[in-house]
Motif scaffolding. Sequence first.
Motif, PDB file in Angstrom:
ATOM      1  N   ALA A  79       0.810  -1.217   0.000  1.00  0.00           N
ATOM      2  CA  ALA A  79       0.000   0.000   0.000  1.00  0.00           C
ATOM      3  C   ALA A  79       0.853   1.281   0.000  1.00  0.00           C
ATOM      4  O   ALA A  79       0.312   2.372   0.013  1.00  0.00           O
ATOM      5  CB  ALA A  79      -0.920   0.009   1.214  1.00  0.00           C
ATOM      6  N   ARG A  80       2.170   1.141  -0.030  1.00  0.00           N
ATOM      7  CA  ARG A  80       3.041   2.312  -0.024  1.00  0.00           C
ATOM      8  C   ARG A  80       2.848   3.132  -1.288  1.00  0.00           C
ATOM      9  O   ARG A  80       2.729   2.586  -2.375  1.00  0.00           O
ATOM     10  CB  ARG A  80       4.511   1.902   0.004  1.00  0.00           C
ATOM     11  CG  ARG A  80       4.980   1.314   1.269  1.00  0.00           C
ATOM     12  CD  ARG A  80       6.470   1.014   1.136  1.00  0.00           C
ATOM     13  NE  ARG A  80       6.935   0.154   2.205  1.00  0.00           N
ATOM     14  CZ  ARG A  80       8.078  -0.494   2.175  1.00  0.00           C
ATOM     15  NH1 ARG A  80       8.895  -0.368   1.142  1.00  0.00           N
ATOM     16  NH2 ARG A  80       8.424  -1.254   3.183  1.00  0.00           N
ATOM     17  N   GLU A  81       2.830   4.445  -1.113  1.00  0.00           N
ATOM     18  CA  GLU A  81       2.828   5.343  -2.267  1.00  0.00           C
ATOM     19  C   GLU A  81       4.284   5.568  -2.638  1.00  0.00           C
ATOM     20  O   GLU A  81       5.052   6.117  -1.864  1.00  0.00           O
ATOM     21  CB  GLU A  81       2.143   6.661  -1.922  1.00  0.00           C
ATOM     22  CG  GLU A  81       0.656   6.501  -1.740  1.00  0.00           C
ATOM     23  CD  GLU A  81      -0.037   7.837  -1.564  1.00  0.00           C
ATOM     24  OE1 GLU A  81       0.476   8.862  -2.057  1.00  0.00           O
ATOM     25  OE2 GLU A  81      -1.088   7.835  -0.918  1.00  0.00           O
ATOM     26  N   THR A  82       4.652   5.106  -3.814  1.00  0.00           N
ATOM     27  CA  THR A  82       6.040   5.159  -4.252  1.00  0.00           C
ATOM     28  C   THR A  82       6.204   6.211  -5.339  1.00  0.00           C
ATOM     29  O   THR A  82       5.373   6.309  -6.237  1.00  0.00           O
ATOM     30  CB  THR A  82       6.466   3.777  -4.788  1.00  0.00           C
ATOM     31  OG1 THR A  82       6.280   2.810  -3.751  1.00  0.00           O
ATOM     32  CG2 THR A  82       7.919   3.769  -5.217  1.00  0.00           C
ATOM     33  N   ILE A  83       7.274   6.995  -5.233  1.00  0.00           N
ATOM     34  CA  ILE A  83       7.577   7.973  -6.268  1.00  0.00           C
ATOM     35  C   ILE A  83       8.972   7.686  -6.823  1.00  0.00           C
ATOM     36  O   ILE A  83       9.841   7.177  -6.112  1.00  0.00           O
ATOM     37  CB  ILE A  83       7.505   9.421  -5.754  1.00  0.00           C
ATOM     38  CG1 ILE A  83       8.509   9.662  -4.618  1.00  0.00           C
ATOM     39  CG2 ILE A  83       6.115   9.775  -5.292  1.00  0.00           C
ATOM     40  CD1 ILE A  83       8.702  11.113  -4.287  1.00  0.00           C
ATOM     41  N   SER A  84       9.167   8.012  -8.078  1.00  0.00           N
ATOM     42  CA  SER A  84      10.487   7.873  -8.696  1.00  0.00           C
ATOM     43  C   SER A  84      11.309   9.101  -8.350  1.00  0.00           C
ATOM     44  O   SER A  84      10.783  10.204  -8.240  1.00  0.00           O
ATOM     45  CB  SER A  84      10.352   7.756 -10.208  1.00  0.00           C
ATOM     46  OG  SER A  84       9.676   6.575 -10.535  1.00  0.00           O
ATOM     47  N   PHE A  85      12.611   8.898  -8.169  1.00  0.00           N
ATOM     48  CA  PHE A  85      13.512  10.021  -7.939  1.00  0.00           C
ATOM     49  C   PHE A  85      14.896   9.634  -8.420  1.00  0.00           C
ATOM     50  O   PHE A  85      15.179   8.458  -8.640  1.00  0.00           O
ATOM     51  CB  PHE A  85      13.515  10.447  -6.464  1.00  0.00           C
ATOM     52  CG  PHE A  85      14.342   9.580  -5.552  1.00  0.00           C
ATOM     53  CD1 PHE A  85      15.501  10.065  -4.987  1.00  0.00           C
ATOM     54  CD2 PHE A  85      13.953   8.277  -5.257  1.00  0.00           C
ATOM     55  CE1 PHE A  85      16.260   9.277  -4.138  1.00  0.00           C
ATOM     56  CE2 PHE A  85      14.705   7.485  -4.403  1.00  0.00           C
ATOM     57  CZ  PHE A  85      15.869   7.981  -3.840  1.00  0.00           C
ATOM     58  N   GLY A  86      15.753  10.624  -8.611  1.00  0.00           N
ATOM     59  CA  GLY A  86      17.111  10.353  -9.056  1.00  0.00           C
ATOM     60  C   GLY A  86      17.123   9.583 -10.361  1.00  0.00           C
ATOM     61  O   GLY A  86      16.279   9.793 -11.233  1.00  0.00           O
ATOM     62  N   ASN A  87      18.072   8.650 -10.475  1.00  0.00           N
ATOM     63  CA  ASN A  87      18.211   7.802 -11.656  1.00  0.00           C
ATOM     64  C   ASN A  87      17.915   6.361 -11.271  1.00  0.00           C
ATOM     65  O   ASN A  87      18.594   5.808 -10.407  1.00  0.00           O
ATOM     66  CB  ASN A  87      19.642   7.885 -12.214  1.00  0.00           C
ATOM     67  CG  ASN A  87      20.038   9.300 -12.560  1.00  0.00           C
ATOM     68  OD1 ASN A  87      19.245  10.044 -13.117  1.00  0.00           O
ATOM     69  ND2 ASN A  87      21.258   9.683 -12.215  1.00  0.00           N
ATOM     70  N   LEU A  88      16.880   5.775 -11.855  1.00  0.00           N
ATOM     71  CA  LEU A  88      16.516   4.380 -11.603  1.00  0.00           C
ATOM     72  C   LEU A  88      16.295   4.107 -10.118  1.00  0.00           C
ATOM     73  O   LEU A  88      16.728   3.089  -9.575  1.00  0.00           O
ATOM     74  CB  LEU A  88      17.594   3.434 -12.149  1.00  0.00           C
ATOM     75  CG  LEU A  88      17.885   3.527 -13.646  1.00  0.00           C
ATOM     76  CD1 LEU A  88      19.097   2.672 -14.014  1.00  0.00           C
ATOM     77  CD2 LEU A  88      16.666   3.096 -14.459  1.00  0.00           C
TER      78      LEU A  88
END
Length: 182
Positions: A79-88
């Motif tokens: 259920a975690r809200e995950t966001i992309s950041f940085g590189n990969l």
Amino acid sequence: MTIEVGERLRTIRQLRRRTLRDVAGGAGLSESFLSQVERGRTSVSISSLQRIAASLGIEVSDVFTIDGAGRPRLVRRSARETISFGNLARKSLLTPKPFHSVEVFAAEFEPGGSTGDEAYTHGDSEEVFFVIAGRVELQVGDAVFELGPGDSVQYRSSTPHRVRNHGDELAEVLFVISPPSF
């Protein structure tokens, strides 16, 4: 339920170790006005509340969120809200906002992934970096650490830092920050 806006603002300010002068100055308000708001002696307009929240680095909605103090909060991995950041790389906040003296982020770095090409800073908090799985390189200032599962490093978040997974498997890490500054 009545929400004591001033009391919540004071709590957030103190948890973030910010002075009345610092927050008031950042909001373009007088220190005495902010003190009166925090003590419940005067009300605050939406416009002023928006400026105070921005100075504290929060959203106005954080002031009105019931934090559920006194009862455990469960955050399931699925259920975690995950966001992309940085590189990969991806991260998830494990400590719901806003009334915490600590922020915990779980992050994953794909092989070759990093927090970005350059080191970064945020606030002046204590930060603990902990490796759950995989192997990563953590740069803190001029020091470079090769870390594996179970390894950790503590540093000030105001020191430029950067993470890089130069291995061939997914790396999982935790960032523990106190007081919240990210």
